[in-house]
Design an enzyme around this catalytic site. Structure first.
Site, PDB file in Angstrom:
ATOM      1  N   GLY A 130      -8.592 -21.540  11.068  1.00 48.66           N
ATOM      2  CA  GLY A 130      -7.978 -21.187  12.342  1.00 48.66           C
ATOM      3  C   GLY A 130      -6.595 -20.600  12.183  1.00 48.66           C
ATOM      4  O   GLY A 130      -5.741 -20.752  13.060  1.00 48.66           O
ATOM      5  N   HIS A 169       0.851  -1.187   0.000  1.00 43.17           N
ATOM      6  CA  HIS A 169       0.000   0.000   0.000  1.00 43.17           C
ATOM      7  C   HIS A 169       0.889   1.240   0.000  1.00 43.17           C
ATOM      8  O   HIS A 169       1.440   1.626   1.041  1.00 43.17           O
ATOM      9  CB  HIS A 169      -0.920   0.002   1.219  1.00 43.17           C
ATOM     10  N   ARG A 181       1.710 -20.256  -4.163  1.00 42.74           N
ATOM     11  CA  ARG A 181       1.418 -21.212  -3.111  1.00 42.74           C
ATOM     12  C   ARG A 181       1.419 -22.645  -3.639  1.00 42.74           C
ATOM     13  O   ARG A 181       1.222 -22.876  -4.839  1.00 42.74           O
ATOM     14  CB  ARG A 181       0.068 -20.904  -2.463  1.00 42.74           C
ATOM     15  N   HIS A 222      -0.798  -6.672  -5.128  1.00 39.43           N
ATOM     16  CA  HIS A 222      -0.893  -7.915  -4.369  1.00 39.43           C
ATOM     17  C   HIS A 222      -0.298  -9.028  -5.208  1.00 39.43           C
ATOM     18  O   HIS A 222      -0.422  -9.031  -6.445  1.00 39.43           O
ATOM     19  CB  HIS A 222      -2.367  -8.216  -4.065  1.00 39.43           C
ATOM     20  N   ASN A 244       0.796 -13.494  -4.799  1.00 39.17           N
ATOM     21  CA  ASN A 244       1.037 -14.670  -3.979  1.00 39.17           C
ATOM     22  C   ASN A 244       1.337 -15.864  -4.861  1.00 39.17           C
ATOM     23  O   ASN A 244       0.899 -15.930  -6.015  1.00 39.17           O
ATOM     24  CB  ASN A 244      -0.123 -14.960  -3.026  1.00 39.17           C
TER      25      ASN A 244
END
Length: 313
Positions: free
Chosen positions: A264, A102, A116, A112, A114
């Site tokens: 979680g 930002h 993975r 942004h 990513n």
């Protein structure tokens, strides 16, 4: 998705992702020129952990975060198994690097990225694995040449793996980063891919590396071109207003955010993507013909940026 378990090399993936985080933080800190990244190592009770690195109040970036995580669990959360009911009940292992930048200057776009790797396991059955990732650009003031550069680097990252991949993953990005309740894209797109197994583990891993290693060449030249542009308080206020749309997408639609919260995960790291400040205005309307109006009219709908000859806003 793939069930070719014998070719999986999780150590190689882990090594690349760790090195990618180091490279991103070093080069982004150098670009910022003022602040450095603070590291926060953490562990997850159910399994795994990571390192979240953040930079705040820098010379270029108001807030920047680059996170590495490697986590596991005994049961896939609903966000991961809803579209893949055959995976329900499997244990899982995920690792990745994600970043959100930002900038302070409204003429520098938020970005942004990513990359993975995901694996789901069940006793007595072969592992199911895939790669995913991408990068996207969210300008507040639109410059066609910046969008063209961004998409050219994205296309070059895909080119060695097939002529159709840029077109496919660019379109997927446009669909994915679409704010349905606003009827607009979050930004000008880039690449988005998931469930990538094409050509086996080695090829899919190479493609993921190509995307991950292309982020800096795509983003840094744009930042260098725009970071010293003079801006007004009104333009800063508009940036805050547009950041609100970024928040809306992440909290309502983003699969990574939902997966992290439902599984979680570590809330502070998951919500690292949130901007430091955002505003909402009731029935905001830009004045016709202004750069603020042109952002929505010319930049927040999918278009062929590689062949676009539109005017700069």
């Amino acid at each position: 998705m793939s069930t070719d378990q014998n070719m999986i090399d999780s150590n190689a993936v882990r090594h690349y992702l760790s090195e990618l985080q180091e490279t991103l933080c070093a080069e982004l800190a150098q670009l910022d020129g003022k602040a450095t990244f603070a590291a926060d190592a953490w562990t997850r009770e159910e399994g795994g952990g990571g390192i979240t690195r953040t930079l705040t109040d820098g010379g270029v970036f108001e807030k920047a975060g680059v996170g590495f995580s490697e986590v596991s669990g005994t049961k896939l959360p609903p966000s991961a198994s809803a579209a893949r009911p055959e995976l329900a009940g499997r244990s899982w292992h995920a690792m990745g690097v994600s970043l959100v930048l930002h900038p302070d200057n409204p003429h520098v776009p938020t970005s942004h990225a990513n990359v993975r790797f995901f694996r789901a396991d069940k006793p007595g059955e072969e592992s199911v694995w895939w790669f995913g990732g991408g990068f996207d650009l969210t300008p507040y003031y639109g410059y066609a040449e910046d969008c063209q550069h961004w998409h050219r680097v994205a296309a070059d990252a895909c080119a060695p793996f097939g002529d159709e991949l840029y077109t496919e993953y660019k379109a997927w990005c446009d669909r994915y980063f679409f704010i349905k309740h606003r009827n607009e894209t979050r930004g000008v797109g880039g690449l988005f891919f998931d469930d990538m197994t094409a050509g086996g583990f080695d090829n899919a891993f190479a493609f993921m590396r190509s995307v991950g290693s292309s982020f800096l060449p795509a983003y840094v030249p744009i930042v260098e071109k725009r970071k010293d542009t003079v801006f007004t308080p009104a333009q800063k206020q508009f940036q805050h207003y547009r950041r609100g749309r970024y928040v809306e997408f992440n909290l309502v639609y983003d699969r990574g955010t939902l997966f992290g919260l439902q599984s979680g995960g570590r809330t502070e790291s998951i919500l690292m993507s949130m901007p430091p400040q955002a505003n909402w205005a009731y029935q905001y309307k830009s004045e016709p013909g202004t750069p603020e109006a042109l952002l929505a009219e010319q930049f927040l709908t999918p278009r062929d940026w590689l062949n676009h000859a539109g005017a700069q806003a």
